[in-house]
Design a protein around this motif. Structure first.
Motif, PDB file in Angstrom:
ATOM      1  N   TRP A  62      -7.082  14.291  -5.154  1.00  0.00           N
ATOM      2  CA  TRP A  62      -7.588  14.279  -7.052  1.00  0.00           C
ATOM      3  C   TRP A  62      -6.386  12.952  -6.886  1.00  0.00           C
ATOM      4  O   TRP A  62      -7.199  11.661  -7.692  1.00  0.00           O
ATOM      5  CB  TRP A  62      -7.776  15.282  -7.427  1.00  0.00           C
ATOM      6  CG  TRP A  62      -8.697  16.676  -7.095  1.00  0.00           C
ATOM      7  CD1 TRP A  62      -9.271  16.544  -5.916  1.00  0.00           C
ATOM      8  CD2 TRP A  62      -8.244  17.889  -7.851  1.00  0.00           C
ATOM      9  NE1 TRP A  62     -10.142  17.869  -6.480  1.00  0.00           N
ATOM     10  CE2 TRP A  62      -9.091  18.610  -7.177  1.00  0.00           C
ATOM     11  CE3 TRP A  62      -7.714  18.784  -8.542  1.00  0.00           C
ATOM     12  CZ2 TRP A  62      -9.933  20.261  -7.321  1.00  0.00           C
ATOM     13  CZ3 TRP A  62      -7.575  19.910  -8.534  1.00  0.00           C
ATOM     14  CH2 TRP A  62      -8.507  20.103  -8.141  1.00  0.00           C
ATOM     15  N   THR A  63      -5.192  13.027  -7.119  1.00  0.00           N
ATOM     16  CA  THR A  63      -4.155  12.289  -8.091  1.00  0.00           C
ATOM     17  C   THR A  63      -4.640  10.614  -7.033  1.00  0.00           C
ATOM     18  O   THR A  63      -4.801  10.173  -8.031  1.00  0.00           O
ATOM     19  CB  THR A  63      -3.196  12.408  -7.364  1.00  0.00           C
ATOM     20  OG1 THR A  63      -2.486  14.137  -8.217  1.00  0.00           O
ATOM     21  CG2 THR A  63      -1.297  11.436  -8.277  1.00  0.00           C
ATOM     22  N   ALA A  68      -6.523   4.909  -7.611  1.00  0.00           N
ATOM     23  CA  ALA A  68      -7.424   4.412  -7.005  1.00  0.00           C
ATOM     24  C   ALA A  68      -8.698   4.018  -7.666  1.00  0.00           C
ATOM     25  O   ALA A  68      -9.602   2.590  -7.957  1.00  0.00           O
ATOM     26  CB  ALA A  68      -8.473   4.968  -4.860  1.00  0.00           C
ATOM     27  N   LYS A  69      -9.250   4.809  -8.540  1.00  0.00           N
ATOM     28  CA  LYS A  69     -10.204   4.209  -9.650  1.00  0.00           C
ATOM     29  C   LYS A  69      -9.846   3.684 -10.653  1.00  0.00           C
ATOM     30  O   LYS A  69     -10.422   2.252 -10.337  1.00  0.00           O
ATOM     31  CB  LYS A  69     -10.846   5.421  -9.750  1.00  0.00           C
ATOM     32  CG  LYS A  69     -11.405   6.522  -9.456  1.00  0.00           C
ATOM     33  CD  LYS A  69     -12.755   7.664  -9.874  1.00  0.00           C
ATOM     34  CE  LYS A  69     -14.154   8.039  -9.279  1.00  0.00           C
ATOM     35  NZ  LYS A  69     -14.791   7.442  -9.436  1.00  0.00           N
ATOM     36  N   ASP A  79      -4.293   0.843  -0.380  1.00  0.00           N
ATOM     37  CA  ASP A  79      -3.485   0.232  -1.596  1.00  0.00           C
ATOM     38  C   ASP A  79      -2.856   1.052  -3.082  1.00  0.00           C
ATOM     39  O   ASP A  79      -1.937   2.466  -3.590  1.00  0.00           O
ATOM     40  CB  ASP A  79      -2.786  -1.402  -1.643  1.00  0.00           C
ATOM     41  CG  ASP A  79      -2.185  -1.253  -0.790  1.00  0.00           C
ATOM     42  OD1 ASP A  79      -1.967  -0.810   0.824  1.00  0.00           O
ATOM     43  OD2 ASP A  79      -2.737  -2.938  -0.557  1.00  0.00           O
ATOM     44  N   ALA A  80      -4.054   1.240  -3.625  1.00  0.00           N
ATOM     45  CA  ALA A  80      -4.200   1.638  -4.959  1.00  0.00           C
ATOM     46  C   ALA A  80      -3.814   3.505  -5.218  1.00  0.00           C
ATOM     47  O   ALA A  80      -3.223   4.044  -5.460  1.00  0.00           O
ATOM     48  CB  ALA A  80      -5.182   1.663  -5.542  1.00  0.00           C
ATOM     49  N   ALA A  81      -4.552   4.013  -3.817  1.00  0.00           N
ATOM     50  CA  ALA A  81      -4.064   5.566  -3.696  1.00  0.00           C
ATOM     51  C   ALA A  81      -2.863   5.911  -3.170  1.00  0.00           C
ATOM     52  O   ALA A  81      -2.146   6.606  -3.419  1.00  0.00           O
ATOM     53  CB  ALA A  81      -4.862   5.781  -2.060  1.00  0.00           C
ATOM     54  N   HIS A  82      -1.685   4.309  -2.603  1.00  0.00           N
ATOM     55  CA  HIS A  82      -0.686   4.748  -2.146  1.00  0.00           C
ATOM     56  C   HIS A  82      -0.079   4.978  -3.456  1.00  0.00           C
ATOM     57  O   HIS A  82       1.233   5.991  -3.868  1.00  0.00           O
ATOM     58  CB  HIS A  82      -0.040   3.583  -1.554  1.00  0.00           C
ATOM     59  CG  HIS A  82      -0.350   3.651  -0.340  1.00  0.00           C
ATOM     60  ND1 HIS A  82      -0.739   3.637   0.687  1.00  0.00           N
ATOM     61  CD2 HIS A  82       1.381   5.046   0.404  1.00  0.00           C
ATOM     62  CE1 HIS A  82      -0.414   3.807   1.837  1.00  0.00           C
ATOM     63  NE2 HIS A  82       0.633   4.559   1.874  1.00  0.00           N
TER      64      HIS A  82
END
Length: 502
Positions: A62-63, A68-69, A79-82
């Motif tokens: 979820w985080t 990422a959003k 990369d955003a998810a990282h």
């Protein structure tokens, strides 16, 4: 001085988070679960390449999906998810520092944070897209709750750990709290338990109840098989059956903290009230993990929090500090010089066989962004070696310098070998128009083939089928399928992919 410590921590944390595709095994399948949320909007059931995957609860997914959003417009989604990993690492360091401050006083916060960040076992995993970073943040939060007698933080930390990897985290914190309350100096710590239970309830009830409403079978698979099965062996989730695994791994995994922590225990500093908490927490985590039916070094991450706290409260002799300090910094300096020299030679045309074997076909190029990043990391780490407290600062500077150069100068070379992007692009170029189904793909492969080529294991009647085999032998397929392509990642002789068209 405080700004310098923050800069050193940033130079340690930032390199390796961005600029590369999700790597197998853990990063790849974790991002696959995040990508499912982004693609379908289903936040309840973790799903990988079209098939439910309930090995772990979803709070980390979820985080990562939220990050990422929020930032996917500015950088690639992976990369955003990282950023979720960075978020939980910061929480871990913050609550470890707060716990050290509460136990020993303000001067202990910086040593605890720097020694935890500098731990060799934390280095790679802190930069990976893995749920264990959320688990570690929950453990650090819970330990702070125990240290400060704050039931809210104890319960919230246990809840975060629960929604990260299931019953293990709250079980470790609960057992630590119970044993701690049996010690004379901590006898009143039970007073925080009611507030902790209230804070824990939403974490442990809401998502499991919703999952059960969706599918009792998936709930059973998650709650019974993937929680208790890890210890009984029923889950079959990899690892090795070696009850001494963590004792052997801590020799390197726990550097630089374990020699200092061991000295504190040997000199009986651990009998003081402040040191009893991290000692009990470390022993609980170590013994529980060692008793499990499978072991992975990755699972030892929560041990590093109490180990850093135990070392932060010690008063070791200068000779011990100097020895640890010198090993960390000068080893890092020598390796950093070697990385710079090898990279310059690589760009100039040096092509040793061992580098080519690890990443066949890679063509090095001068990338200004990575060069500037490497120079900045080098400058910050050289400056950071002069900071106080001296031993943990110099150790972290040496570790961060080597890691930073590997994750800047050498990152394109590493990504060329570790990414699935190239082989999937080659596969797509040979596919017939229409969808692609998958068969016998491992979890990381399912995630990456879904991300890069929209391959799903639950598809039927597609004109294309991609199949994975562990050997270079064409798999059997039903009549009507014709092999049109096969390939593998650069330098990989354990994964082969075959594309069939009708």
């Amino acid at each position: 001085m405080r700004i310098g410590v923050f800069l050193l921590l940033a130079a340690w944390l930032a390199p390796g988070l961005f600029g590369h595709d999700p790597w197998k095994p853990d990063e790849a399948y974790t991002f696959g679960l995040v990508y499912h949320i982004l693609e379908t909007g289903d936040w309840l059931v973790p799903t990988l390449g079209g098939e439910p995957f309930v090995e772990k609860p979803p709070v980390f997914f979820w985080t990562a999906a939220i990050f990422a959003k929020l930032f996917g417009w500015a950088m690639p989604l992976h990369d955003a998810a990282h950023l979720a990993s960075a978020f939980y690492v910061v929480l871990t360091l913050l609550f470890t520092g707060l716990a050290a401050r509460r136990l020993y006083g303000p001067s202990a916060a910086a040593p605890a944070v720097l020694m935890l960040a500098g731990s060799l076992g934390y280095l790679q995993h802190a930069h990976q897209l893995i749920t264990d970073n959320a688990l570690m943040a929950g453990v650090a939060m819970g330990v702070y709750g125990l240290a400060a007698s704050r039931g809210f933080w104890l319960g919230t930390g246990a809840g975060l750990a629960f929604l990260s990897k299931g019953l293990l985290g709250p079980g470790l914190l609960g057992l630590t709290a119970a044993l701690l309350a049996a010690l004379p100096a901590w006898r009143q710590s039970w007073r925080a338990w009611p507030a902790a239970l209230l804070a824990l309830v939403p974490w442990v009830l809401i998502w499991p109840w919703l999952l059960y409403q969706r599918s009792p079978a998936l709930f059973h698979e998650w709650f019974v098989v993937n929680n208790f099965g890890r210890f009984t062996g029923e889950a079959g989730l990899g690892g090795v059956l070696d009850h001494l695994h963590y004792a052997k791994a801590l020799v390197w995994f726990g550097l630089p903290t374990w020699p200092i922590a061991a000295w504190a225990v040997w000199k009986r500093q651990a009998t003081a009230k402040a040191s009893e908490l991290p000692l009990v927490a470390f022993l609980v985590i170590f013994l529980v993990l060692s008793a499990a039916s499978s072991a992975r070094t990755l699972y030892a991450l929560p041990m590093l929090v109490p180990l850093a706290l135990l070392a932060a409260g010690a008063l070791p002799p200068r000779a011990l500090l100097k020895t640890v300090e010198s090993i960390g910094f000068w080893s890092g300096a020598v390796l950093a010089l070697a990385l710079w020299a090898a990279w310059i030679a690589f760009i100039a045309g040096w092509r040793p066989a061992f580098l080519e074997a690890q990443s066949p076909g890679f063509t090095p190029r001068v990338d200004i962004f990575w060069i500037v990043s490497a120079i900045v990391v080098t400058a910050v780490c050289v400056y950071g070696a002069r900071l106080q407290p001296r031993m943990p600062a110099k150790w972290l500077a040496g570790v961060a310098l080597v890691w930073g150069l590997a994750m800047t100068l050498w990152l394109p070379w590493l990504d060329h070998a570790k990414s699935y992007r190239g082989v999937i692009a080659d596969m797509k170029a040979h596919a017939a128009p229409g969808c692609i189904a998958g068969r016998d793909l491992t979890e990381p492969q399912r995630a990456m083939f879904h991300y890069f080529a929209d391959v799903r294991a639950d598809r039927r009647d597609c004109p294309n089928l991609v199949v994975h085999t562990p050997q270079a032998k064409e798999p059997d397929t039903a009549s009507g399928w014709k092999a049109v392509w096969h390939g593998t990642r650069a330098g990989d002789e354990k994964e082969y992919f075959w594309l069939f068209s009708r």
